[in-house]
Design a protein around this motif. Sequence first.
Motif, PDB file in Angstrom:
ATOM      1  N   LYS A 112       0.540  -1.303  -0.392  1.00 15.06           N
ATOM      2  CA  LYS A 112       0.364   0.090  -0.458  1.00 15.06           C
ATOM      3  C   LYS A 112       0.483   1.850  -0.342  1.00 15.06           C
ATOM      4  N   ILE A 113       0.961   2.145  -1.175  1.00  9.65           N
ATOM      5  CA  ILE A 113       1.427   3.285  -1.312  1.00  9.65           C
ATOM      6  C   ILE A 113       0.202   4.305  -1.698  1.00  9.65           C
ATOM      7  N   LYS A 114       1.084   5.624  -1.333  1.00 13.05           N
ATOM      8  CA  LYS A 114       0.180   6.701  -1.626  1.00 13.05           C
ATOM      9  C   LYS A 114       1.147   7.473  -3.446  1.00 13.05           C
ATOM     10  N   VAL A 115      -0.277   6.904  -4.277  1.00  8.24           N
ATOM     11  CA  VAL A 115       0.282   7.336  -5.249  1.00  8.24           C
ATOM     12  C   VAL A 115      -1.293   8.866  -6.055  1.00  8.24           C
ATOM     13  N   VAL A 116      -0.203   9.428  -6.966  1.00  7.98           N
ATOM     14  CA  VAL A 116      -0.986  10.615  -6.879  1.00  7.98           C
ATOM     15  C   VAL A 116      -0.649  10.530  -8.911  1.00  7.98           C
ATOM     16  N   ARG A 117      -1.559  10.338  -9.661  1.00  7.96           N
ATOM     17  CA  ARG A 117      -0.967  10.124 -11.099  1.00  7.96           C
ATOM     18  C   ARG A 117      -1.017  11.897 -11.575  1.00  7.96           C
ATOM     19  N   THR A 118      -0.460  12.126 -12.775  1.00  8.09           N
ATOM     20  CA  THR A 118      -1.356  13.719 -13.010  1.00  8.09           C
ATOM     21  C   THR A 118      -0.087  13.240 -14.205  1.00  8.09           C
ATOM     22  N   MET A 119      -0.566  14.529 -14.779  1.00  6.20           N
ATOM     23  CA  MET A 119      -0.425  14.539 -16.166  1.00  6.20           C
ATOM     24  C   MET A 119       0.040  16.550 -16.242  1.00  6.20           C
ATOM     25  N   PRO A 120       0.809  16.852 -16.380  1.00 11.04           N
ATOM     26  CA  PRO A 120       1.272  18.321 -16.444  1.00 11.04           C
ATOM     27  C   PRO A 120       1.825  18.406 -17.937  1.00 11.04           C
ATOM     28  N   GLY A 129       1.572  26.100 -16.100  1.00 12.66           N
ATOM     29  CA  GLY A 129       1.356  24.711 -16.280  1.00 12.66           C
ATOM     30  C   GLY A 129      -0.158  24.447 -16.387  1.00 12.66           C
ATOM     31  N   MET A 130      -0.347  23.377 -16.452  1.00 11.91           N
ATOM     32  CA  MET A 130      -1.982  22.405 -16.316  1.00 11.91           C
ATOM     33  C   MET A 130      -1.533  21.520 -16.169  1.00 11.91           C
ATOM     34  N   THR A 131      -1.696  20.763 -14.890  1.00  3.43           N
ATOM     35  CA  THR A 131      -1.731  19.516 -14.233  1.00  3.43           C
ATOM     36  C   THR A 131      -2.718  19.032 -14.059  1.00  3.43           C
ATOM     37  N   ALA A 132      -3.516  17.607 -14.575  1.00  2.00           N
ATOM     38  CA  ALA A 132      -4.478  16.620 -14.278  1.00  2.00           C
ATOM     39  C   ALA A 132      -4.289  16.438 -12.801  1.00  2.00           C
ATOM     40  N   VAL A 133      -4.946  15.575 -12.705  1.00  2.00           N
ATOM     41  CA  VAL A 133      -4.324  15.749 -11.356  1.00  2.00           C
ATOM     42  C   VAL A 133      -5.288  14.149 -10.864  1.00  2.00           C
ATOM     43  N   SER A 134      -5.231  12.971  -9.948  1.00  2.00           N
ATOM     44  CA  SER A 134      -6.058  11.897  -9.405  1.00  2.00           C
ATOM     45  C   SER A 134      -5.320  11.148  -8.057  1.00  2.00           C
ATOM     46  N   ILE A 171      -5.189  17.182 -24.563  1.00  2.00           N
ATOM     47  CA  ILE A 171      -5.538  18.566 -24.455  1.00  2.00           C
ATOM     48  C   ILE A 171      -4.496  19.099 -24.023  1.00  2.00           C
ATOM     49  N   SER A 172      -3.995  18.350 -23.025  1.00  2.00           N
ATOM     50  CA  SER A 172      -3.192  19.841 -22.333  1.00  2.00           C
ATOM     51  C   SER A 172      -1.747  19.624 -22.053  1.00  2.00           C
ATOM     52  N   GLY A 173      -1.646  18.129 -21.240  1.00  2.00           N
ATOM     53  CA  GLY A 173       0.171  17.890 -22.107  1.00  2.00           C
ATOM     54  C   GLY A 173       1.132  17.880 -22.618  1.00  2.00           C
ATOM     55  N   SER A 174       0.526  17.353 -23.981  1.00  2.00           N
ATOM     56  CA  SER A 174       0.924  16.838 -25.699  1.00  2.00           C
ATOM     57  C   SER A 174       0.984  18.559 -26.242  1.00  2.00           C
ATOM     58  N   SER A 175      -0.592  18.973 -25.899  1.00  2.00           N
ATOM     59  CA  SER A 175      -0.602  20.002 -27.333  1.00  2.00           C
ATOM     60  C   SER A 175      -0.091  21.436 -27.280  1.00  2.00           C
ATOM     61  N   PRO A 176       0.764  21.737 -25.452  1.00  2.00           N
ATOM     62  CA  PRO A 176       1.697  23.576 -25.883  1.00  2.00           C
ATOM     63  C   PRO A 176       2.685  23.190 -27.470  1.00  2.00           C
ATOM     64  N   ALA A 177       2.875  21.947 -27.710  1.00  2.00           N
ATOM     65  CA  ALA A 177       4.019  21.681 -28.662  1.00  2.00           C
ATOM     66  C   ALA A 177       3.239  21.444 -30.488  1.00  2.00           C
ATOM     67  N   TYR A 178       1.471  21.815 -30.261  1.00  2.00           N
ATOM     68  CA  TYR A 178       0.281  21.710 -31.504  1.00  2.00           C
ATOM     69  C   TYR A 178       0.601  23.698 -30.991  1.00  2.00           C
TER      70      TYR A 178
END
Length: 269
Positions: A112-120, A129-134, A171-178
């Motif tokens: 059991k560990i504490k996990v935060v999944r993000t997409m910055p 920045g725009m970071t999505a978090v679960s 939508i937000s992790g890769s989109s700065p490239a576009y």
Amino acid sequence: MNKIIGFIGFGKMAQAMAGGMIHSGLIRADQMMASMRTENSRTLAAEQFRIKVSASNRDIAAFADVLFLAVAPYTYFEVIEEIKDNIKPDAIIITIAAGITASDVENAFGNKIKVVRTMPNTPSLVGAGMTAVSVNSEITDEDLVSVEKLLSSFGKVEIIAEAQMDAIPAISGSSPAYVYMMIEAMADGGVRQGLSRDQSYRLAAQAVLGAAQMVLETGKHPGELKDQVTSPGGATIAAVSTLEQERFRGAILAAMDSCTAKVKELGKK
Ligand SMILES: NC(=O)C1=CN([C@@H]2O[C@H](COP(=O)(O)OP(=O)(O)OC[C@H]3O[C@@H](n4cnc5c(N)ncnc54)[C@H](OP(=O)(O)O)[C@@H]3O)[C@@H](O)[C@H]2O)C=CC1
Ligand SMILES: O=C(O)[C@@H]1CCC=N1
């Protein structure tokens, strides 16, 4: 914030987040440490960020209160295997890899560990920045407050369901490239009309920034904002008409579908 922040992997994305955190004043450089594979990267990171660097992922894992796993998705599981017995019992693990789920990470750690999944995204470097978090079920309300504070130091944070995380790179992790590609193309268009290259970048980038700010601050539909620019019989509608003929919006949707398909593939390796 009185926590040690560790990064395993300190490439483009980790540096953008670390730079944003330091610049905000929330975290001092002496509270940060990072491991990288090559000596050259470690030397550059130490010089540029004034943080502690190490060749040992285990050293970083042993000291960090908040540990960012900032290596490529295909390196995740070998790194977890290496560090899994070294993390602090109460450490918060923050993942940033496209396609890697929190349960993949929990299973790899094996307890059991504490996990935060993000997409910055990389505009974190300039605090935009725009970071999505679960978060997984081990994260307490208190942990979530600290995590939100940390991630907000370099931009906006959106809490979302884990099941939607694979949609975020497009939508937000890769989109700065576009957007950079669009700014580059707009600047080429300016240069073609005789403007200088430097001035063209400034004009194009500020127009993109201003348009984004209009969407965020007026709350108006983007279509309505577009209509305000298109004077009857004017120049903008001529440009809009060409963009429609060239399938501008269709190209963006297709690019986002390719991005999401690749994210799902990265998660399966
Ligand atoms: N770039 C972006 O815009 C975004 C990236 N991400 C995610 O961030 C992660 C990293 O991407 P990015 O920063 O672009 O990649 P980079 O290639 O820039 O950075 C990778 C880093 O990992 C290090 N590394 C490689 N193998 C190991 C290892 N075995 N142990 C320790 N460190 C290692 C590299 O060190 P060295 O330099 O010495 O080789 C480098 O510092 C990916 O999972 C990606 O999905 C998420 C959102 C946006
Ligand atoms: O290109 C990638 O896979 C990463 C994820 C989002 C942005 N960069």
